[in-house]
Scaffold this active site. Structure first.
Site, PDB file in Angstrom:
ATOM      1  N   ASN A   1      41.741 -12.491 -44.534  1.00  0.00           N
ATOM      2  CA  ASN A   1      40.535 -13.328 -44.528  1.00  0.00           C
ATOM      3  C   ASN A   1      39.453 -12.741 -45.432  1.00  0.00           C
ATOM      4  OD1 ASN A   1      41.559 -15.325 -42.985  1.00  0.00           O
ATOM      5  ND2 ASN A   1      40.352 -14.897 -41.148  1.00  0.00           N
TER       6      ASN A   1
ATOM      7  N   CYS B   1      36.364 -19.285 -38.590  1.00  0.00           N
ATOM      8  CA  CYS B   1      37.095 -18.029 -38.862  1.00  0.00           C
ATOM      9  C   CYS B   1      36.449 -17.164 -39.933  1.00  0.00           C
ATOM     10  CB  CYS B   1      38.545 -18.350 -39.227  1.00  0.00           C
ATOM     11  SG  CYS B   1      39.487 -18.964 -37.808  1.00  0.00           S
TER      12      CYS B   1
ATOM     13  N   THR C   1      37.533 -15.587 -30.391  1.00  0.00           N
ATOM     14  CA  THR C   1      36.852 -14.304 -30.611  1.00  0.00           C
ATOM     15  C   THR C   1      35.626 -14.587 -31.478  1.00  0.00           C
ATOM     16  OG1 THR C   1      38.412 -13.933 -32.435  1.00  0.00           O
ATOM     17  CG2 THR C   1      38.832 -12.745 -30.392  1.00  0.00           C
TER      18      THR C   1
ATOM     19  N   GLU D   1      43.645 -24.840 -40.492  1.00  0.00           N
ATOM     20  CA  GLU D   1      43.394 -26.130 -39.861  1.00  0.00           C
ATOM     21  C   GLU D   1      43.687 -27.211 -40.891  1.00  0.00           C
ATOM     22  OE1 GLU D   1      39.516 -26.214 -37.962  1.00  0.00           O
ATOM     23  OE2 GLU D   1      39.949 -24.306 -36.987  1.00  0.00           O
TER      24      GLU D   1
END
Ligand SMILES: NC(=O)c1ccc[n+]([C@@H]2O[C@H](COP(=O)([O-])OP(=O)(O)OC[C@H]3O[C@@H](n4cnc5c(N)ncnc54)[C@H](O)[C@@H]3O)[C@@H](O)[C@H]2O)c1
Length: 446
Positions: free
Chosen positions: A205, A257, A86, A149
């Site tokens: 986030n 992100c 996205t 990650e």
């Protein structure tokens, strides 16, 4: 259970392998035939510790397969996880939902009656509701993903929590069955309506980005007022309500992100007539830290970087990853190159990706090679091996011992004691440093 995982990038490849590890039969689906061919051969097209081994283990066990064929996916199982990208929409702050929409439409067209289509991608609030209204034979659920990650397997198998955005007890029961071993291990699960489940991810986030930009704003104040943000962070971090994590001032966040997620969140809030203007300031503070590193590089080079040899340690947006999406390190490196510097980048994992995206930068195959003959060193990705560089040995390799620690991770006193001019964001120059002379006037050490 038989599950499909649609979109086999960072999130999807990890999710597919971990679902197989939990004991499910899994079919990974992607529109990129090269990615599928690599995964079938047990190769992971990005760096994630332990993931190649896990994929090889489960392709060998027969529990994990990969395909580009949606028809095969539709008949394979009754739970389909959608993990496609996205990204930020071109020319807008908002999220580009074309991949999510296409993946849901494609699987819905082939899925058996009564299937559960589970979104894991990070989406603007309202997406699940909109998608649910489009498909009659299948039910939609949203199960946002929080993996980091570099720790993706651990975070998937032992997450802090699971969030189930569901509209029926059937959907919740199905997700509980999928994650049974994770739940049995004591992982909390939060069941929510669609908007709340979507918002949990974007709020998490936004909070993390805000915490990073908060300490970076304090670094700006320290720079103006002569304070030390490292000491400040330590002192406020002792307060349990604040905590020490994410309070290291530096060149800021990047990656695939946080930057796009806070922009999409602010954009979506505008559409809902709610102001999240502070997130735009969070973004602006973050980008200003890149400017600050460029300014410090100029200062250490005597006013201009034209002709200076600059070694950049780091290309990935963070350690333990080869992901260079919106990497602060490469952004700074490219700007210095545009200003006429001769820039050489070294990163333990991200060199191939960096070379493809920034072909005009120079690259070294070791930190030592990057340092050799440098007029200035920039430490911009916090790989542990960079912390282990011996400043005395490094001083013998460079032309001029000048370093900017863009991650606030190096021991400034130690580097200064080894003869380096040391600068870190938000911190004064170490005591006892020799006065700095310009690039032309400074004495080369080699
Ligand atoms: N990377 C992370 O650390 C992370 C963590 C949590 C959440 N997320 C979210 O997960 C989502 C995916 O992120 P990512 O980093 O894995 O992205 P990515 O770009 O690495 O992977 C996306 C994959 O989807 C595939 N794809 C695109 N359209 C498709 C379609 N119609 N059908 C099948 N496959 C298709 C692409 O080929 C690609 O392999 C994003 O929403 C992201 O914000 C990512």
């Amino acid at each position: 259970m038989r599950l499909t995982v649609i979109g086999t990038g960072y999130l999807g490849a990890t999710h597919a392998a971990c679902m197989a590890e939990l004991g499910h039969e899994v079919l990974g689906v992607d529109v990129d035939p090269d990615k599928i061919a690599a995964l079938r051969a047990g190769q992971v097209p990005f760096h994630e510790p332990g993931l190649p081994e896990l994929i090889q283990k489960h392709t060998a066990s027969g529990r994990l397969r990969f395909t580009t064929d949606y028809a095969e996916a539709g008949t394979f199982g009754e739970v389909h996880f959608v993990c496609v990208g996205t990204p930020q929409r071109k020319g807008s702050e908002g999220a580009d939902l074309t991949y999510v929409d296409a993946a849901f439409a494609a699987i819905a067209a082939h899925a058996a009656e009564g299937s559960l289509l589970v979104g894991k991608s990070t989406v603007p609030v309202g997406t699940a509701e909109r998608l649910a209204s489009l498909f009659e034979g299948a039910e939609v659920a949203w199960n946002p993903e929080f993996l980091r990650e570099g720790f993706a397997i651990e975070d998937t198998l032992r997450p802090d929590r699971l969030v189930f955005g569901v509209r029926s007890s059937h959907a919740e029961t199905t997700l509980r069955k999928v994650y049974a071993p994770v739940l049995d291990a004591g992982t909390p699960v939060v069941t929510a309506d669609f908007p709340t489940a979507e918002l949990v991810k974007t709020a998490a986030n936004a909070f993390l980005a805000t915490k990073i930009s908060f300490i970076n704003a304090m670094a700006e104040v320290c720079e103006a007022a002569g304070g030390d943000v490292g000491v400040l962070a330590e002192a406020i971090g002792y307060d349990d309500r604040i905590g020490k994590k994410f309070l290291r001032a530096g060149v800021g966040f990047g990656g695939g992100c946080l930057p796009k997620d806070i922009r999409a969140f602010a954009h979506r809030a505008d559409e809902l007539d709610v102001s999240l203007a502070f997130l735009r300031e969070v973004d602006a503070i973050n980008m200003r830290r890149r400017d600050k590193v460029v300014a410090l590089a100029r200062e250490l080079c005597g006013g201009a970087v034209l002709g200076a040899r600059i070694a950049v340690l780091g290309a990935a947006f963070k350690p333990d990853s080869d992901d260079i999406r919106d990497s602060p390190a490469l952004n700074v490196a490219a700007r210095l190159r545009l200003d006429g510097a001769d820039v050489t980048v070294y990163d333990p994992e991200a060199l191939d990706n960096a070379r493809k995206a920034y072909p005009l930068l120079g690259y070294a195959i070791s930190a030592e090679e990057a340092l050799r003959g440098a007029d200035l060193v920039l430490h911009l990705t916090e790989w542990p091996q960079f912390r282990e560089i011996d400043p005395e040995r490094a001083a013998r390799l460079v032309a001029r011992p000048r370093i900017v620690d863009g991650r606030g991770a190096l021991d400034g006193e130690r580097w200064a004691a080894a003869g380096w001019h040391f600068r870190a964001l938000g911190r004064p120059a170490p005591a006892g440093e020799r006065p700095l002379r310009g690039l032309l006037g400074g004495k080369r050490t080699t």
